[in-house]
Design a protein around this motif. Structure first.
Motif, PDB file in Angstrom:
ATOM      1  N   ILE A  30      19.904 -31.040 -15.174  1.00  0.00           N
ATOM      2  CA  ILE A  30      19.101 -32.176 -14.878  1.00  0.00           C
ATOM      3  C   ILE A  30      17.294 -31.550 -14.836  1.00  0.00           C
ATOM      4  O   ILE A  30      16.998 -31.392 -13.610  1.00  0.00           O
ATOM      5  CB  ILE A  30      19.429 -33.079 -14.768  1.00  0.00           C
ATOM      6  N   PHE A  53      18.667 -28.849 -19.327  1.00  0.00           N
ATOM      7  CA  PHE A  53      18.275 -27.639 -20.174  1.00  0.00           C
ATOM      8  C   PHE A  53      19.542 -27.089 -19.310  1.00  0.00           C
ATOM      9  O   PHE A  53      20.263 -27.461 -19.203  1.00  0.00           O
ATOM     10  CB  PHE A  53      17.385 -26.960 -19.598  1.00  0.00           C
ATOM     11  N   GLU A  79      14.256 -24.743  -6.097  1.00  0.00           N
ATOM     12  CA  GLU A  79      14.685 -25.631  -5.991  1.00  0.00           C
ATOM     13  C   GLU A  79      16.076 -26.409  -5.792  1.00  0.00           C
ATOM     14  O   GLU A  79      17.147 -25.815  -6.746  1.00  0.00           O
ATOM     15  CB  GLU A  79      14.801 -25.542  -7.706  1.00  0.00           C
ATOM     16  N   GLU A  81      20.034 -27.393  -4.988  1.00  0.00           N
ATOM     17  CA  GLU A  81      20.940 -28.651  -5.692  1.00  0.00           C
ATOM     18  C   GLU A  81      21.759 -28.726  -5.679  1.00  0.00           C
ATOM     19  O   GLU A  81      22.201 -27.966  -5.121  1.00  0.00           O
ATOM     20  CB  GLU A  81      19.703 -28.096  -7.119  1.00  0.00           C
ATOM     21  N   ASP A 111      19.150 -23.677  -8.184  1.00  0.00           N
ATOM     22  CA  ASP A 111      17.568 -23.598 -10.011  1.00  0.00           C
ATOM     23  C   ASP A 111      17.314 -23.115  -9.420  1.00  0.00           C
ATOM     24  O   ASP A 111      15.353 -22.977  -9.281  1.00  0.00           O
ATOM     25  CB  ASP A 111      17.470 -25.330 -10.232  1.00  0.00           C
ATOM     26  N   LYS A 132      13.349 -20.761 -16.807  1.00  0.00           N
ATOM     27  CA  LYS A 132      14.630 -20.978 -15.799  1.00  0.00           C
ATOM     28  C   LYS A 132      16.083 -20.117 -16.107  1.00  0.00           C
ATOM     29  O   LYS A 132      17.140 -20.275 -15.305  1.00  0.00           O
ATOM     30  CB  LYS A 132      15.119 -22.927 -16.742  1.00  0.00           C
ATOM     31  N   THR A 203      16.202 -31.330  -7.983  1.00  0.00           N
ATOM     32  CA  THR A 203      15.503 -30.709  -6.609  1.00  0.00           C
ATOM     33  C   THR A 203      15.207 -32.281  -6.762  1.00  0.00           C
ATOM     34  O   THR A 203      13.876 -32.642  -7.158  1.00  0.00           O
ATOM     35  CB  THR A 203      14.766 -29.935  -7.315  1.00  0.00           C
TER      36      THR A 203
END
Ligand code: MN
Length: 237
Positions: A30, A53, A79, A81, A111, A132, A203
Motif C-alpha cells: 500500500i 502496487f 521505506e 514497513e 519497500d 517498486k 511507510t
C-alpha cells in the motif's frame, strides 16, 4: 517426470522465527499509509484512497544480505514497513475479525524504491514497476508468528528505521491511515487473497536515499530485526 521444458525457479520464501519457511505467493504493497509521509510527499491524507502496487515474489531478500545498488537509478530509497504474512485468503472480506483471521504473522520489511523512476511515473502516468518491483526490492526479516505478536502488542509498537546507526524513521504503528484489517479488506475487493501473500503496509515519514556501504536496520516492536547493507554493483550476496 514433469512436462516443464526447463526446471521451474526456486520457490521464494521467508524465514519464520522458531523454524520453517513461509512460501511467498504474491507481494502486495500500500502506498501513502502514514499521514506524515503523505504530507512529506505533498499529499493530503484525508483525500487519499488506498493505493496498491505489487512486487514480484522473487524480490524477497533475507535479512543479513548485501543488496547491490541497482544499476538504473540515481535515487535509491529505503521505506521501513510492517509486513503482514497471510496463511489463508479469500475475496471481498467484510469484517476486521475475518481479515485478522487470515494473518500468519508479521515481519519488519523495507519497500526499496527507485524514487527517480517513481517521480517520472507519477509525472507521466506510466506504471510503477521499475520504481517498486525491481530485483531484490523486498528485504524482509524473519516472520514472527501471529500468536506470539497479537494485535494488542502492537498498540504501542513503533517502526524504527536506522541507516548507519542513525534514526531516520520512528513512528507508532497507530499512525497508519488504513489499519492492517482495513488494508486486507480493501485488497480483497481487488484480488483473491491466498496463503503465501505478503502485504507491505506503508511507510512513515523520513524516507531517504541510500548509498553504497550503508547499513540499514528496521525494528518493529519485538519482531525479529531486519538488517541489510548496500553493496556496489555485482557485489550481491
Ligand atoms: Mn512503501
Amino acid at each position: 517426470m514433469s512436462d516443464y521444458v526447463f526446471s521451474p525457479p526456486d520457490q521464494p520464501a521467508v524465514v519464520v522465527q522458531g523454524g520453517g519457511l513461509f512460501p511467498v505467493r504474491r507481494i502486495f504493497c500500500i502506498g501513502r499509509n502514514y499521514a506524515d509521509h503523505v504530507r512529506e510527499m505533498g499529499g493530503d491524507p484525508k483525500e487519499t484512497p488506498p493505493v496498491f502496487f505489487t512486487k514480484p515474489a522473487d524480490a524477497v531478500v533475507t535479512s543479513g544480505a548485501a543488496i547491490s545498488y541497482p544499476p538504473a537509478t540515481k535515487d535509491f530509497h529505503f521505506e521501513g514497513e510492517l509486513v503482514v504474512a497471510l496463511h489463508s485468503g479469500g475475496r471481498d472480506i467484510k469484517s476486521r475479525e475475518e481479515a485478522g483471521g487470515l494473518i500468519f504473522g508479521c515481519a519488519a520489511g523495507c519497500d526499496l524504491t527507485q524514487r527517480d523512476h517513481q517521480a517520472a511515473a507519477k509525472k507521466s502516468g506510466t506504471p510503477w514497476d521499475t520504481a517498486k518491483g525491481f530485483d531484490h526490492s523486498a528485504p524482509i526479516g524473519a516472520i514472527g508468528r501471529y500468536q506470539d505478536f497479537p494485535p494488542a502488542d502492537f498498540d504501542h509498537a513503533r517502526i524504527v528505521t536506522t541507516v548507519n546507526g542513525e534514526t531516520r524513521q520512528d513512528a507508532p504503528l497507530t499512525d497508519m491511515i488504513w489499519s492492517v484489517p482495513e488494508i486486507i479488506m480493501a485488497l480483497s475487493r481487488q484480488f483473491e487473497l491466498k496463503a503465501g501473500d505478503l502485504v507491505f503496509t506503508g511507510t512513515p515519514e523520513g524516507v531517504g536515499p541510500l548509498s553504497v556501504g550503508d547499513k540499514v536496520e528496521v525494528v518493529i516492536g519485538g519482531l525479529p530485526k531486519l538488517e541489510f547493507s548496500i553493496a556496489g554493483a555485482n557485489e550481491q550476496s
